[in-house]
Design a protein around this motif. Structure first.
Motif, PDB file in Angstrom:
ATOM      1  N   THR A  39       4.412  12.840   6.305  1.00  0.00           N
ATOM      2  CA  THR A  39       3.893  12.187   5.233  1.00  0.00           C
ATOM      3  C   THR A  39       2.732  12.687   5.024  1.00  0.00           C
ATOM      4  O   THR A  39       2.137  13.611   5.654  1.00  0.00           O
ATOM      5  CB  THR A  39       3.902  10.902   5.668  1.00  0.00           C
ATOM      6  N   TRP A  43       0.952  11.000  -0.792  1.00  0.00           N
ATOM      7  CA  TRP A  43       2.006  10.191  -1.113  1.00  0.00           C
ATOM      8  C   TRP A  43       2.047   8.656  -0.717  1.00  0.00           C
ATOM      9  O   TRP A  43       2.282   7.848  -1.464  1.00  0.00           O
ATOM     10  CB  TRP A  43       3.408  10.704   0.076  1.00  0.00           C
ATOM     11  N   ARG A  47       2.431   5.812  -3.582  1.00  0.00           N
ATOM     12  CA  ARG A  47       3.506   4.586  -3.366  1.00  0.00           C
ATOM     13  C   ARG A  47       2.871   3.480  -3.111  1.00  0.00           C
ATOM     14  O   ARG A  47       3.649   2.436  -3.446  1.00  0.00           O
ATOM     15  CB  ARG A  47       4.550   5.003  -2.395  1.00  0.00           C
ATOM     16  N   ARG A 160       8.493   6.721   9.210  1.00  0.00           N
ATOM     17  CA  ARG A 160       7.635   6.941   8.281  1.00  0.00           C
ATOM     18  C   ARG A 160       7.510   6.117   7.035  1.00  0.00           C
ATOM     19  O   ARG A 160       6.532   5.781   6.562  1.00  0.00           O
ATOM     20  CB  ARG A 160       7.419   8.323   7.930  1.00  0.00           C
ATOM     21  N   MET A 226      13.284  -2.257   7.043  1.00  0.00           N
ATOM     22  CA  MET A 226      13.273  -2.624   5.793  1.00  0.00           C
ATOM     23  C   MET A 226      13.727  -1.814   4.760  1.00  0.00           C
ATOM     24  O   MET A 226      13.772  -0.753   4.699  1.00  0.00           O
ATOM     25  CB  MET A 226      11.667  -3.144   5.263  1.00  0.00           C
ATOM     26  N   GLY A 228      13.287  -0.809   1.664  1.00  0.00           N
ATOM     27  CA  GLY A 228      12.334  -0.731   0.732  1.00  0.00           C
ATOM     28  C   GLY A 228      12.701  -0.790  -0.950  1.00  0.00           C
ATOM     29  O   GLY A 228      11.649  -1.683  -1.531  1.00  0.00           O
ATOM     30  N   LYS A 229      13.529   0.034  -1.294  1.00  0.00           N
ATOM     31  CA  LYS A 229      13.549   0.035  -2.665  1.00  0.00           C
ATOM     32  C   LYS A 229      13.991  -1.486  -3.247  1.00  0.00           C
ATOM     33  O   LYS A 229      13.651  -1.927  -4.227  1.00  0.00           O
ATOM     34  CB  LYS A 229      14.640   0.947  -3.326  1.00  0.00           C
ATOM     35  N   HIS A 263       0.222 -12.329  -2.080  1.00  0.00           N
ATOM     36  CA  HIS A 263       0.257 -11.486  -0.582  1.00  0.00           C
ATOM     37  C   HIS A 263       0.139 -10.089  -1.025  1.00  0.00           C
ATOM     38  O   HIS A 263       0.864  -9.523  -1.909  1.00  0.00           O
ATOM     39  CB  HIS A 263       1.793 -11.807  -0.119  1.00  0.00           C
ATOM     40  N   ASN A 266       2.068  -4.276  -1.431  1.00  0.00           N
ATOM     41  CA  ASN A 266       1.370  -3.127  -1.673  1.00  0.00           C
ATOM     42  C   ASN A 266       0.819  -2.902  -3.210  1.00  0.00           C
ATOM     43  O   ASN A 266       1.193  -4.046  -4.139  1.00  0.00           O
ATOM     44  CB  ASN A 266       2.519  -1.787  -1.352  1.00  0.00           C
ATOM     45  N   ASN A 293      -0.616  -3.895   4.516  1.00  0.00           N
ATOM     46  CA  ASN A 293       0.144  -5.417   4.459  1.00  0.00           C
ATOM     47  C   ASN A 293      -0.094  -6.093   5.812  1.00  0.00           C
ATOM     48  O   ASN A 293       0.521  -5.496   6.979  1.00  0.00           O
ATOM     49  CB  ASN A 293       1.651  -4.975   4.073  1.00  0.00           C
ATOM     50  N   PHE A 323       5.716 -13.306  -1.018  1.00  0.00           N
ATOM     51  CA  PHE A 323       7.015 -12.857  -1.016  1.00  0.00           C
ATOM     52  C   PHE A 323       7.277 -12.325   0.518  1.00  0.00           C
ATOM     53  O   PHE A 323       6.344 -11.607   0.912  1.00  0.00           O
ATOM     54  CB  PHE A 323       7.360 -11.929  -2.094  1.00  0.00           C
TER      55      PHE A 323
HETATM   56  N1  COA Z   1       5.955  10.173   3.359  1.00  0.00           N
HETATM   57  C1  COA Z   1       6.763  10.985   2.624  1.00  0.00           C
HETATM   58  N2  COA Z   1       7.853  10.858   2.156  1.00  0.00           N
HETATM   59  C2  COA Z   1       8.407   9.135   2.423  1.00  0.00           C
HETATM   60  C3  COA Z   1       7.838   8.567   3.132  1.00  0.00           C
HETATM   61  C4  COA Z   1       6.515   8.938   3.558  1.00  0.00           C
HETATM   62  N3  COA Z   1       5.793   7.887   4.435  1.00  0.00           N
HETATM   63  N4  COA Z   1       8.681   7.489   3.477  1.00  0.00           N
HETATM   64  C5  COA Z   1       9.716   7.891   2.629  1.00  0.00           C
HETATM   65  N5  COA Z   1       9.678   8.845   2.150  1.00  0.00           N
HETATM   66  C6  COA Z   1      10.708   9.516   1.359  1.00  0.00           C
HETATM   67  C7  COA Z   1      12.035   9.257   1.498  1.00  0.00           C
HETATM   68  O1  COA Z   1      12.672   9.695   2.684  1.00  0.00           O
HETATM   69  C8  COA Z   1      12.686   9.711   0.402  1.00  0.00           C
HETATM   70  O2  COA Z   1      12.887  11.061   0.379  1.00  0.00           O
HETATM   71  P1  COA Z   1      14.548  11.715  -0.108  1.00  0.00           P
HETATM   72  O3  COA Z   1      14.410  11.335  -1.604  1.00  0.00           O
HETATM   73  O4  COA Z   1      14.343  13.107   0.399  1.00  0.00           O
HETATM   74  O5  COA Z   1      15.667  10.703   0.534  1.00  0.00           O
HETATM   75  C9  COA Z   1      11.740   9.822  -0.679  1.00  0.00           C
HETATM   76  O6  COA Z   1      10.564   9.676  -0.009  1.00  0.00           O
HETATM   77  C10 COA Z   1      11.705   8.621  -1.714  1.00  0.00           C
HETATM   78  O7  COA Z   1      11.941   7.310  -0.770  1.00  0.00           O
HETATM   79  P2  COA Z   1      12.097   5.818  -1.433  1.00  0.00           P
HETATM   80  O8  COA Z   1      12.410   4.942  -0.251  1.00  0.00           O
HETATM   81  O9  COA Z   1      13.038   5.883  -2.522  1.00  0.00           O
HETATM   82  O10 COA Z   1      10.550   5.978  -2.041  1.00  0.00           O
HETATM   83  P3  COA Z   1      10.017   4.474  -2.821  1.00  0.00           P
HETATM   84  O11 COA Z   1       9.490   5.126  -3.990  1.00  0.00           O
HETATM   85  O12 COA Z   1      10.918   3.442  -3.043  1.00  0.00           O
HETATM   86  O13 COA Z   1       8.584   4.152  -2.012  1.00  0.00           O
HETATM   87  C11 COA Z   1       8.121   2.324  -0.591  1.00  0.00           C
HETATM   88  C12 COA Z   1       9.090   3.673  -0.590  1.00  0.00           C
HETATM   89  C13 COA Z   1       8.577   1.773   0.920  1.00  0.00           C
HETATM   90  C14 COA Z   1       6.745   2.491  -0.481  1.00  0.00           C
HETATM   91  C15 COA Z   1       8.763   1.503  -1.567  1.00  0.00           C
HETATM   92  O14 COA Z   1      10.041   1.257  -2.015  1.00  0.00           O
HETATM   93  C16 COA Z   1       8.018   0.027  -1.543  1.00  0.00           C
HETATM   94  O15 COA Z   1       6.887  -0.003  -1.779  1.00  0.00           O
HETATM   95  N6  COA Z   1       8.908  -1.126  -0.966  1.00  0.00           N
HETATM   96  C17 COA Z   1       8.540  -2.287  -0.949  1.00  0.00           C
HETATM   97  C18 COA Z   1       7.963  -2.309   0.521  1.00  0.00           C
HETATM   98  C19 COA Z   1       7.106  -3.536   0.746  1.00  0.00           C
HETATM   99  O16 COA Z   1       6.050  -3.688   0.147  1.00  0.00           O
HETATM  100  N7  COA Z   1       7.332  -4.572   1.454  1.00  0.00           N
HETATM  101  C20 COA Z   1       6.541  -5.586   1.823  1.00  0.00           C
HETATM  102  C21 COA Z   1       7.341  -6.759   1.027  1.00  0.00           C
HETATM  103  S1  COA Z   1       6.644  -8.185   1.950  1.00  0.00           S
END
Ligand code: COA
Length: 347
Positions: A39, A43, A47, A160, A226, A228-229, A263, A266, A293, A323
């Motif tokens: 990572t 990134w 995100r 990651r 989790m 994530g999406k 909360h 992110n 978080n 949430f």
């Molecule tokens: N660094 C680099 N790449 C990463 C990564 C990291 N830390 N984590 C995931 N990726 C990759 C994935 O493997 C994926 O690769 P691929 O396209 O080759 O499969 C790509 O990045 C996109 O992954 P994706 O899960 O679609 O990313 P995203 O834009 O949805 O972001 C989160 C991921 C987790 C940041 C996002 O989904 C999110 O914020 N979710 C909510 C999580 C949260 O806040 N939870 C708490 C609720 S209480």
């Protein structure tokens, strides 16, 4: 012990009279994570908005942070006794018993009622409602309520997707019996859940379900998982809906909200919720950048951070919304009281 409010037949309201937070001294930056995970800082920041998080050292546990935050909150309220200690956590010291009795004993509060609340990242709002309920029911006159989590103990350090998001911390409030119309009174709650989506955020092993299967659980099943999406989508929708439901119950308009304290899941989620509500982003309290978080600790840590930097002024109107896993969500309203300036939450 029978709390009464002089001159009123209404049940006593829970009034915030002490606040403090504490995060561990060890900082893990995005650059440090990038040395062991595939990572990079850009990134993670794009995100999640997170730049660093704080994590406990080996040998430390959730109760260590909870005790420190609790001690500071009691000092802030200038009280040395309470009738109940409530701890909201997803990372208790042990599966059995609850963490709250140990925290109470270490704070010199042995004898007080003590129990844990489990509502994952919504733990602070659920716990606040539970503590307020103890006061309204006449069970307690003063409650120490702590949100404390150490996700570093359940997240796979090699995952990651999750290792970048979470940090450890604790935040604590002291609540006393008072009037619903005085500053600091918490009220107008909205709480909800959808257990049909429990697999979106889960630690599969370690509870009674997983133990009913033969054989040892695999490594992945012992760690936090989790989707994530999907969580992102649910978080934005549910937080906005819950915030609206609470405002409508209280007869507040969005313009009545001086500070939205969500909360700290992110930054993108927080901004999306603020945009959905039509609330200017600058009214949204954020400190996720420096602590990540922190689960049930995130709202009280955000409050302590904003109070410490004197962003919160007595009389300001606050909307708290959370949430988390379960799925669970919840909101409540609060008018900011006059409190001593909290100590810095960062060591
Ligand atoms: N660094 C680099 N790449 C990463 C990564 C990291 N830390 N984590 C995931 N990726 C990759 C994935 O493997 C994926 O690769 P691929 O396209 O080759 O499969 C790509 O990045 C996109 O992954 P994706 O899960 O679609 O990313 P995203 O834009 O949805 O972001 C989160 C991921 C987790 C940041 C996002 O989904 C999110 O914020 N979710 C909510 C999580 C949260 O806040 N939870 C708490 C609720 S209480």
């Amino acid at each position: 012990m029978s709390p009464t409010v002089a001159g009123s037949c209404a049940p006593p309201a829970a009034v915030l009279c002490g606040l403090a937070g504490r995060v561990p001294s060890r900082v893990v930056t995005n650059e440090q994570l990038a040395r062991r995970l595939d990572t990079d800082d850009a990134w993670i920041r794009t995100r999640t908005g997170i730049r660093q998080r704080h994590v406990i050292d080996p040998g430390q546990a959730t109760s260590d942070l909870a005790v420190e935050a609790g001690r500071r909150a009691l000092a802030s309220a200038a009280v040395d006794s309470v009738d109940a200690v409530v701890v909201a956590t997803t990372t208790p010291d042990h599966t059995c018993p609850a963490t709250a009795p140990a925290v109470a004993a270490r704070l010199g509060l042995a004898g007080a009622a003590a129990f844990d609340v489990g509502a994952v990242c919504t733990g602070f709002v659920y716990g606040l409602a539970s503590a307020a309920g103890l006061i309204a029911a006449g069970v307690a006159e003063r409650v120490l309520f702590i949100g404390a989590d150490t996700y570093s103990t359940i997240v796979d350090p090699l995952d990651r997707a999750n290792a970048i998001i979470f940090g450890d911390g604790a935040g604590a409030v002291v609540l006393r019996a008072g009037h619903s119309d005085e500053p600091g009174a918490v009220g107008y709650f909205d709480l909800g859940s959808d257990g049909g989506q429990e697999d979106l955020i889960m630690v599969a092993a370690g509870g009674s379900r997983q133990r009913s299967r033969p054989g040892e659980p695999g490594r992945a099943e012992r760690h936090f998982a989790m989707r994530g999406k999907e969580v992102y989508r649910h978080a934005v929708t549910r937080m906005a809906e819950s915030a609206r439901a609470t405002l409508s119950r209280a007869g507040w308009k969005i313009d009545d909200v001086d500070h939205f304290v969500p909360h700290q899941a992110n930054l993108r989620i927080l901004h999306s919720v603020a945009d959905d509500l039509g609330l200017p982003r600058e009214r949204c309290a954020t400190h996720v950048e420096s602590v990540g978080n922190t689960g049930a600790a995130s709202i009280p840590l955000a409050l302590a951070d904003a109070a410490e930097s004197q962003v919160l002024k007595p009389g300001d109107r606050l909307l708290l919304t959370a949430f988390g896993g379960g799925l669970t969500w919840g909101s409540c309203l609060l008018t900011w009281p006059t409190l001593p300036r909290p100590e810095r939450t960062m060591p």
